[in-house]
Scaffold this motif. Structure first.
Motif, short mmCIF file in Angstrom:
data_model
loop_
_atom_site.label_atom_id
_atom_site.label_comp_id
_atom_site.label_asym_id
_atom_site.label_seq_id
_atom_site.Cartn_x
_atom_site.Cartn_y
_atom_site.Cartn_z
N GLN A 107 -43.33 2.82 23.12
CA GLN A 107 -43.84 3.85 22.21
C GLN A 107 -44.56 4.91 23.02
O GLN A 107 -44.81 4.75 24.21
CB GLN A 107 -44.74 3.23 21.15
N LYS A 108 -44.88 6.01 22.35
CA LYS A 108 -45.40 7.16 23.08
C LYS A 108 -46.86 6.99 23.50
O LYS A 108 -47.76 7.61 22.97
CB LYS A 108 -45.26 8.42 22.22
N LYS A 109 -47.08 6.09 24.44
CA LYS A 109 -48.40 5.99 25.05
C LYS A 109 -48.17 5.52 26.47
O LYS A 109 -47.07 5.10 26.82
CB LYS A 109 -49.29 5.01 24.28
N ARG A 110 -49.21 5.58 27.27
CA ARG A 110 -49.00 5.15 28.66
C ARG A 110 -49.10 3.65 28.76
O ARG A 110 -50.05 3.04 28.29
CB ARG A 110 -50.01 5.84 29.57
N HIS A 111 -48.09 3.07 29.38
CA HIS A 111 -48.09 1.62 29.59
C HIS A 111 -48.44 1.34 31.05
O HIS A 111 -48.19 2.16 31.92
CB HIS A 111 -46.71 1.05 29.29
N THR A 112 -48.97 0.15 31.30
CA THR A 112 -49.24 -0.19 32.70
C THR A 112 -47.91 -0.54 33.39
O THR A 112 -46.96 -1.00 32.74
CB THR A 112 -50.15 -1.43 32.81
N VAL A 113 -47.86 -0.31 34.72
CA VAL A 113 -46.63 -0.67 35.44
C VAL A 113 -46.40 -2.18 35.38
O VAL A 113 -45.25 -2.63 35.38
CB VAL A 113 -46.64 -0.18 36.90
N GLU A 114 -47.49 -2.94 35.31
CA GLU A 114 -47.33 -4.39 35.24
C GLU A 114 -46.58 -4.77 33.97
O GLU A 114 -45.67 -5.61 33.98
CB GLU A 114 -48.71 -5.10 35.25
N TYR A 115 -46.95 -4.14 32.87
CA TYR A 115 -46.24 -4.43 31.62
C TYR A 115 -44.79 -3.96 31.72
O TYR A 115 -43.85 -4.68 31.34
CB TYR A 115 -46.94 -3.75 30.44
N LEU A 116 -44.58 -2.79 32.27
CA LEU A 116 -43.22 -2.25 32.34
C LEU A 116 -42.29 -3.13 33.18
O LEU A 116 -41.10 -3.21 32.93
CB LEU A 116 -43.24 -0.81 32.86
#
Ligand code: 4AD
Ligand code: MG
Length: 461
Positions: A107-116
């Motif tokens: 969704q349109k928010k910043r995700h952490t690279v760890e989550y990605l």
């Protein structure tokens, strides 16, 4: 369907004409009578704004589509004066191709690279990974272009091999033996003569030894392929599978080798800056604020060159208390490498002539009998990106080195023969491609510069 990239790059040709595009909805803002969709088709880092109004027969349905639904759009390309984007499409027809589920995680928010990393099947659709993987592709092309323009022969080293180039024993063994019933020799060791290749085989740690064979026929060659290391290191710079670029040049010494490495690194940076301006702006804004300034200064200045002995001196003079104490003979640790390149020079640094005991058997022994003609290139932010050397071209010295390292002479019979049949001064190096991408983008973890990273305990996707 026209690529969105072309609609941006050749907009004069398309403005006020009917165009057809296909892509995925990145965001959508819809009110009662009109709406805006940001569409991305993968051809370009930027989205195309699609303007909808209630004259569309399926306006309501399209307006409600979740992010990441795929749609086909027909409409007119319109120049937008003073807007953020120079053009937009006024849709006359929108066809739904694949509706996304509301559970879509990006969704349109910043995700952490760890989550990605846990959604590696979807992360190429995010801005950050879209930018990284395109830069990776363009940089790979730049590598080939650089060497092909210089008449180097692209040589494919085998991925399955019987030798351990680095002699560090960090290999993934390949076998078709039945693990429950492994044949043993009289001494109780695994009997590989019954295995698929009739001997021990493993995934290659480096294509160098085969590249040397080719260099002594073609003079200048390079490999560019996957390499594998079973190092159990959980760092942000080590992957179990990574790509390496390994040129090998004949009638060339370590000075020539460093010159080639410096030219290549600068060429790749220049090529990517020129061909990925949108992506590079993105990294500069969101990942690493000083990136563009740093890269621009690197391509316009000379890399530093110091010996290992000098590097140790500088580290000792610095008075810094390193976690791993510095003395002549140690293998430089990441903290030392970073201190040299970031704090002392703030520039890329070639360190040469390392102690022979911490480097591989094939490096040319210096007159002092203590050091070898090795070179590492250290860069700010990443540390070592290149390791290379002038090769030991003297048959007898090489034989002694093989013995010193307690390697099997028989395993290297062909490598030794190269020194018998017209030996030549030759040199080469390996550039870790992922480390180069980290350097180019400012991304700090190797897991985020390769689409599907392989690291210890991580083989998903
Ligand atoms: O210094 P290395 O071990 O050198 C060689 O393999 C030589 N045979 C190369 C040659 O002379 N042809 O590895 C070369 C480079 C390193 O500088 C680093 O950039 C990268 O490969 N590298 C790794 N990258 C990611 N993950 C790892 N585990 C890596 N190990 C080495
Ligand atoms: Mg190395």
């Amino acid at each position: 369907f026209i690529e969105i990239k072309n609609l941006y790059r050749d907009k004069e040709q398309y403005i006020d004409k009917d165009v057809k595009v296909a892509g995925w909805i990145r965001t959508s803002r819809v009110s009662k009578n009109f709406g805006f969709i940001e569409l991305n088709d993968g051809s370009f880092f930027k989205n195309m704004q699609v303007v909808l109004d209630d004259k569309l027969e399926n306006f309501k349905e399209i307006g409600k589509l979740p992010i990441s639904s795929s749609i086909l759009v027909e409409g007119k390309l319109v120049a937008t004066e003073g807007a953020k984007q120079p053009v937009e499409i006024h849709a006359t027809k929108v066809v739904l191709e694949g509706e996304s589920d509301n559970s879509y995680p990006l969704q349109k928010k910043r995700h952490t690279v760890e989550y990605l990393r846990t959604i590696a099947h979807l992360r190429p659709r995010s801005n950050m990974f879209s930018a990284v993987f395109r830069v990776r592709s363009v940089a790979a092309y730049a590598v080939h272009k650089f060497f092909q323009e210089r008449n180097f022969v692209y040589s494919h080293s085998p991925i399955i091999t019987g030798s351990d180039c680095e002699g560090a024993g960090e290999m993934f063994r390949i076998t078709t033996l039945d693990l429950d019933d492994v044949p043993k020799t009289e001494e109780g060791k695994i009997d590989y003569s019954e295995d698929f290749f009739g001997k021990e085989a493993n995934l290659t740690v480096s294509g160098q030894l085969n590249a040397e064979i080719m260099a002594l026929a073609f003079r200048n060659v390079y490999t560019f392929g996957p390499t594998f290391r079973a190092e159990n290191s959980y760092t942000g710079r080590h992957a179990s599978e990574f790509w390496m670029i390994e040129p090998e040049i004949a009638f060339a010494d370590l000075e020539d080798n460093m010159e080639l490495a410096e030219d290549m690194v600068k060429y790749i940076i220049n090529y990517v800056l020129e061909h990925c301006p949108e992506e590079m702006e993105f990294f500069n804004a969101f990942v690493d604020k000083g990136l563009l300034e740093r890269l621009n200064s690197i391509v316009s200045s000379d890399f530093v060159r110091i010996t290992y002995t000098k590097a140790v001196e500088l580290l000792l003079e610095s008075g810094v208390e390193f976690e791993y104490p510095v003395e002549w003979g140690i293998d430089l640790q990441t903290e030392h490498e970073r201190y040299i390149t970031e704090n002392i020079f703030n520039a890329p640094v070639f360190v040469t002539d390392y102690p022979k005991d911490i480097k591989a058997f094939y490096m040319r022994l210096n007159e002092d009998g203590k050091t070898v003609r090795a070179m590492d290139l250290l860069v700010p932010g990443v540390g070592e990106i290149i390791g290379g050397s002038q090769r030991e071209e003297r048959h007898d010295v090489l034989l002694e080195r093989i013995d010193e390292f307690e390697l099997n002479r028989e395993d290297y019979w062909w490598y030794l023969e190269l020194r018998k049949f017209g030996t030549a001064t030759h040199s080469g190096f390996g550039l870790g491609f992922e480390r180069m991408i980290m350097y180019l983008t400012g991304v700090s973890n190797i897991r985020d510069v390769i689409p599907f990273p392989r690291t210890p305990k991580n083989c998903e996707f």
